[in-house]
Design a protein around this motif. Structure first.
Motif, short mmCIF file in Angstrom:
data_model
loop_
_atom_site.label_atom_id
_atom_site.label_comp_id
_atom_site.label_asym_id
_atom_site.label_seq_id
_atom_site.Cartn_x
_atom_site.Cartn_y
_atom_site.Cartn_z
N LYS A 123 56.15 47.08 36.11
CA LYS A 123 55.17 47.42 35.07
C LYS A 123 54.39 46.11 34.64
CE LYS A 123 55.81 52.08 33.62
NZ LYS A 123 54.78 52.83 33.87
N GLU B 243 54.04 43.26 35.94
CA GLU B 243 53.44 42.73 36.99
C GLU B 243 51.97 43.22 37.40
OE1 GLU B 243 56.46 40.61 40.15
OE2 GLU B 243 55.85 42.76 40.58
N GLY C 208 50.19 45.13 35.38
CA GLY C 208 49.32 45.11 34.36
C GLY C 208 49.53 46.40 33.57
N GLU C 209 50.52 47.39 33.85
CA GLU C 209 50.43 48.42 33.08
C GLU C 209 51.07 48.10 31.78
OE1 GLU C 209 51.65 52.19 35.22
OE2 GLU C 209 52.13 51.11 36.99
N TRP C 210 51.87 47.24 31.49
CA TRP C 210 52.38 46.73 30.33
C TRP C 210 51.92 45.34 30.03
CZ3 TRP C 210 58.44 47.99 30.13
CH2 TRP C 210 58.53 49.28 29.91
N PRO C 211 50.61 45.33 29.52
CA PRO C 211 49.96 44.14 29.40
C PRO C 211 50.55 43.01 28.42
CG PRO C 211 48.74 45.45 28.40
CD PRO C 211 49.88 46.33 28.82
N SER D 35 51.75 43.78 24.62
CA SER D 35 51.89 45.10 24.18
C SER D 35 53.44 45.31 23.78
CB SER D 35 51.69 45.98 25.17
OG SER D 35 52.45 45.80 26.65
N ASN E 299 53.22 37.38 32.03
CA ASN E 299 53.50 38.15 33.04
C ASN E 299 53.37 36.87 34.36
OD1 ASN E 299 50.92 37.47 33.62
ND2 ASN E 299 49.93 39.44 33.23
N PRO F 212 46.36 35.94 29.45
CA PRO F 212 45.58 37.24 29.92
C PRO F 212 44.75 37.82 29.11
CG PRO F 212 47.95 37.11 30.19
CD PRO F 212 47.47 36.08 29.23
N TRP G 22 44.11 42.75 25.34
CA TRP G 22 43.83 44.22 25.04
C TRP G 22 44.09 44.84 23.67
CZ3 TRP G 22 40.75 46.56 28.07
CH2 TRP G 22 40.63 46.32 29.29
#
Lengths: 482, 482
Positions: B27, B29, B31-34, B37, B82, B92, B95
Motif C-alpha cells: 500500500k 510502495e 502510493g495508495e498510502w502516501p 497519511s 516509502n 514525496p 498530498w
C-alpha cells in the motif's frame, strides 16, 4: 439555426400568426420566457417555425400592442411584461441578475455554439470527440442490458467510491496496464470531466497553478479558471510536453501538472517513453502532483503507447484518469480516478456532495461488460475500424487540402491537428462553415493564443460525410483567402 | 468500524503478521498510502482484518523498524517514508496540503460517518432516506431493462438539457400536477442534489442569502455554504414555513428561498394550501426566486398534498425540482429542474461543464418507465406498503418510546421527526448507538442549533429491524439519561 420545440399546425382553422401569438403568449404566461428575457429574432423564429417572416412579424406586433413585448425585431425583442405583472403592477423577479451572478463561468461562446449546434439535423460534425454510432456495440451491449434485470435487486445509493464489483473489475483491468490499484484507491466518476471538476473543488485553491501542454484540452474548459486557478502552457514537440519550463522551477505547494500523454487532445501526439521518464523525474523533484488523463490510451492503431506514468510512480504523485467514453460510449457517463487513498477519500466525499454517486445502471452494465471480457473484444473491432477511418481521412486530406493545410499522422486516438496554411480568419471560417452546415472545433478553443488550427476527428462522421465536409472546407478556405 | 478491502489467508504458510506487513508495505510502495497519511489504529486494523491486536502490532513494529511508519498506535501511526523516498532521499508530494486546499468544504463529520457506515454489514439504518429494497420494482424494471437493447442505438453525449424523449415524458407527467412546462424548460440532472449544486455554481454569488425552513435538509449540505451563501432559517408550524420573517423584508437581489412544501425533510410537515398561497404572494412582492424541492410529493399516504407552488406561479419565480430517487430508486440518479428558459440554459451549460450530462442508460430506462405507465402502477404499490410501514412504526414508537420521545404523524414521505424527552447528549447517543450497530441521523445535521431530535425513516429497514432498533434506542436513551 435556432430550434424550437413546437410547430404551428397548417391544417388548423386558426391562422398561423394567431397560433404563433398564442404559443408565445403561453410561454410568457407560464414563466418559461420571463420578463427581461430576449426572445429569438424574427429570422430565427421564421426559420424555426417554417413560416414567412411576415407571419412572425404580425404575431410579434400583436404581443407588442398587448404590452407583453418590446423591441423592433432587429436589435431583438424583449419580454417586458407578463399577464400577471400587467394585472398586479408588480415587478417579476430579475432572473437576469441571477443568471449572471454565479461564480462559475459559462462555457466559451464557441463551445456553447458547438454544444447546441451538434444536435441539429443534417449538420456535419468534423470534430466530434466520440465514437461513431456505427461503432456502437449493439450486440454486446444488448447482452449486457439483458443481464441487468438479474443483476440489479435494488437501486439504492451506492458507496461513496462507487459500486464495489465495478471497482474490482477496474482494479484488474488497470493491472494489465501496469497500475497496482486496490478498489479502495479507485473512485468511480461520471466521466473524466467530472474528475477534473472534483479536483477543482477539492484539491486546489484560488491562486494555484495548473501546468499543462499547450495547446490542451484543458483550455477548452472553465473548470479550473472558475476555481481561480491559473493555467500555464508548456510547448510540445513530437515526443510530448517539453520540460524546459519545468527544470527551472523549485518545489512549491499549490501547483499541479495536467497531461494527456497518450494520443493527446487535440494534437494526437504520444509522449515517448524517454520523455515520460524524464517528466516523472522532474515532477518527483518538484513534489508536483500529476493528473494523467489517459482516456484515449486504448485507441492505439499501430502499437500500444508506452506504459502510463502511473505505472512508474513509486512516490505516489500521479492521479490517473480513465473512462469508457471514448471506447464504449460517453452516454454511459462512467470514468474513474486512481490515486492515494486520502485523496480518493476527499474526492469521494465531494462526489457525494455533488451528485450522490453515478448511475447504478451504468455501473452494473460496465461490471458485466468487463467481467465477460467484452471490453477487449470490442476494442479489437474499434481499432480495425478506426485504423481504416484514419487512413481514409488522410487520403481525403491529401486530395482536398494539399497546399491548404498541413497535418500530423496520428498513431491512435481520434484527432488530426490541422494547420491552415493560407491566411484566413478562423472566426470567419467557423461562421462560414456553420452557414454551410459544417461544424468544427477551432484551435482557439484549445489555446488562448489561437493560431490557424482545426481539430479534425476521424472517429465520428461517416467517411462519406467526412469527405463531403472536407471538400467543402477546402472550398471555404480558398474562398476566404482569395 | 473500519473496513478494509483485503483479508489475510489463514491457510497460507506465511505467518499472519508477515502477510499483514507485506500488504501494508505494498500500500505504501504503490502510493495508495502516501507519505504523511495516517493509517488506521491498531484496534481498527485488528477488527477489520479479523486478527489479534498483537499480530497487528508485530507487523507495525517491523514497518517502523524499516523506517516506513512512525507512531505508537495510540495517537495514530503515520507513513513517514516509502521505499522510493528512502532510496532517493527525495520528499514525496505533500498530498495533505492538497486535500485541505480545495474551497469546497468536506461534508459534516456526522454525515461522513453516516455515508461510510451505511454500507457496513449488519448495521441497522434508522434514518436512511431511500425506498426499502423490498419496494424495488423488480418485475417492472426487468421489463424496462429488457427494452433497452432495442431503444438504444448509440451512446453518444446527449443534448445539454438531457434526452428529449424523457423531457417530453416529464412535460406530460408535470401537467398532471398542474405545471405547464415545455421540454425546453426542463433540465435533466443526476438527482435533486445536483440541481442544488448547479444552482450554487450558477445562480448565486458569495454574500447571497438563502432563506429556508428551520430545520431543513439544506443544513445537512455544504453546497451553498461552500459557495459563500448564508442560510437563514424561518420557523415552521403545522402549516409549514412561517412567514413572519418574510413580511418585514424588502425586495433585494441575490437572495433566494428554498422550501420542501410537501412532506418536508426532516419534519414531514405538509405546507397547507393557504400557506402556499400566502408564501407565493410574499415572494412575488419580494421578487424572490423560490427553489421548490418536491421530491417527496408523490409519496402521499392519506391524500394528495395541495398543488405545487410551481402550479400557481404566474410571475415565473419558482424553480421546481423533481426526482425518481424517492419513488423508484436513487441508483437511477435522475432528477429534473423546471424553470424559465434563460435559467435552464445557464444551468444546462454548467451541467455540460460539470459532467457532460447524465447517464443515457438511466434516461432511456426512465423514458420507457413513464411511457408504459409503470410510474403510477408502482406508486400505488409503494403507497400501500409505506402506509402500512408508517402505521407499524407509529405502533412501535408507542410501545417502545412512550414517555421517552414525542413525534408527529406524517401524512406521507419517509420521515418521523422524533424529539427525545429526557435530557441526553445527542452526540453520546449517536456514538453509543453506533457501537450497538444502530445508525441514525441526529437533528444537529438539519439545524445548526441542534436540539434533541432524530430523523426516523420508516421507508428503508424491514419492520423487524426497525422494531429491534427502536427498542434498542429506547434502552440507550434510558441508559444515558439515568
Amino acid at each position: 439555426m435556432y430550434r424550437i420545440d413546437w410547430q404551428p399546425d397548417e391544417n388548423s382553422p386558426l391562422p398561423l400568426y394567431l397560433q404563433i401569438k398564442t404559443y408565445m403568449k403561453r410561454k410568457i404566461e407560464n414563466g418559461e420566457w420571463p420578463v427581461g428575457s430576449r426572445i429569438p429574432t424574427q429570422r430565427q423564429l421564421a426559420e424555426a417555425l417554417g413560416v414567412n417572416r411576415s407571419t412572425v412579424v404580425t404575431a410579434l406586433q400583436e404581443l407588442i400592442a398587448d404590452g407583453l413585448l418590446e423591441g423592433d425585431g432587429r436589435r431583438g425583442t424583449k419580454v417586458v411584461n407578463n399577464p400577471w405583472s400587467l394585472l398586479t403592477s408588480l415587478t417579476p423577479p430579475d432572473w437576469n441578475s441571477y443568471v449572471q451572478a454565479g461564480w462559475h463561468r459559462p462555457n466559451l461562446p464557441t463551445i456553447q455554439t458547438i454544444n447546441e449546434t451538434e444536435f441539429q439535423a443534417g449538420i456535419i460534425r468534423l470534430s466530434t470527440g466520440e465514437p461513431s454510432p456505427s461503432l456502437y456495440p449493439q450486440q454486446l451491449l444488448g447482452e449486457v442490458f439483458g443481464r441487468l434485470a438479474s443483476r440489479i435487486h435494488t437501486l439504492g445509493y451506492e458507496e461513496p467510491r462507487g459500486l464495489l464489483p465495478l471497482r474490482e473489475q477496474l482494479s484488474h483491468h488497470l493491472q494489465a496496464l501496469g497500475i497496482v490499484a486496490s478498489p479502495a484507491s479507485i473512485l468511480i466518476v461520471s466521466g473524466a470531466l467530472q474528475a477534473l471538476q472534483l479536483i477543482s473543488l477539492g484539491l486546489v485553491k484560488p491562486g494555484a497553478t495548473m501546468i499543462t501542454e499547450s495547446p490542451s484540452y484543458l483550455h477548452s474548459l472553465h473548470v479550473f479558471h472558475s476555481a481561480g486557478v491559473r493555467l500555464t502552457g508548456l510547448e510540445m514537440d513530437s515526443e510530448g510536453i517539453r520540460l524546459r519550463g519545468l527544470t527551472e522551477l523549485k518545489p512549491q505547494p499549490n501547483r499541479m501538472l495536467y497531461t494527456i500523454p497518450s494520443f493527446h487532445n487535440p494534437t494526437g501526439i504520444v509522449m515517448s517513453e524517454r520523455r515520460r521518464i524524464e517528466l516523472l523525474r522532474e515532477c518527483e523533484r518538484l513534489q508536483l502532483p500529476v493528473i494523467e488523463d489517459d482516456v484515449y490510451r486504448e485507441l492505439w492503431l499501430d502499437a500500444p503507447p508506452p506504459p502510463p506514468l502511473k505505472a512508474r510512480d513509486p512516490s505516489g504523485l500521479v492521479l490517473y484518469l480513465g473512462s469508457v467514453s471514448k471506447t464504449v460510449g460517453p452516454g454511459l457517463r462512467t470514468g474513474w480516478i486512481v490515486g492515494p487513498e486520502p485523496v480518493i477519500r476527499r474526492l469521494a466525499d465531494l462526489k457525494m456532495q455533488t451528485d450522490y454517486g453515478s448511475s447504478s445502471l451504468s455501473q452494473w452494465a460496465l461490471t458485466e461488460w468487463f467481467e465477460r471480457g467484452f471490453h477487449e473484444e470490442h476494442l479489437n473491432r474499434v481499432r480495425t475500424v478506426l485504423r481504416q477511418r484514419r487512413d481514409d481521412v488522410l487520403d481525403m486530406l491529401q486530395k482536398h487540402l494539399s497546399g491548404l493545410a498541413v497535418w500530423n499522422v496520428p498513431a491512435g486516438g481520434f484527432y488530426i491537428w490541422l494547420r491552415i496554411v493560407p491566411p484566413v480568419s478562423m472566426n470567419a471560417l467557423f461562421a462560414r462553415a456553420l452557414q454551410e452546415g459544417i461544424l468544427f472545433n477551432p484551435g482557439t478553443v484549445y489555446d488562448s493564443l489561437g493560431g490557424p488550427f482545426i481539430r479534425l476527428s476521424y472517429s465520428f462522421e461517416s467517411t462519406e460525410r467526412l469527405n463531403f465536409g472536407l471538400r467543402k472546407l477546402a472550398g471555404l478556405i480558398r474562398e476566404l483567402s482569395s
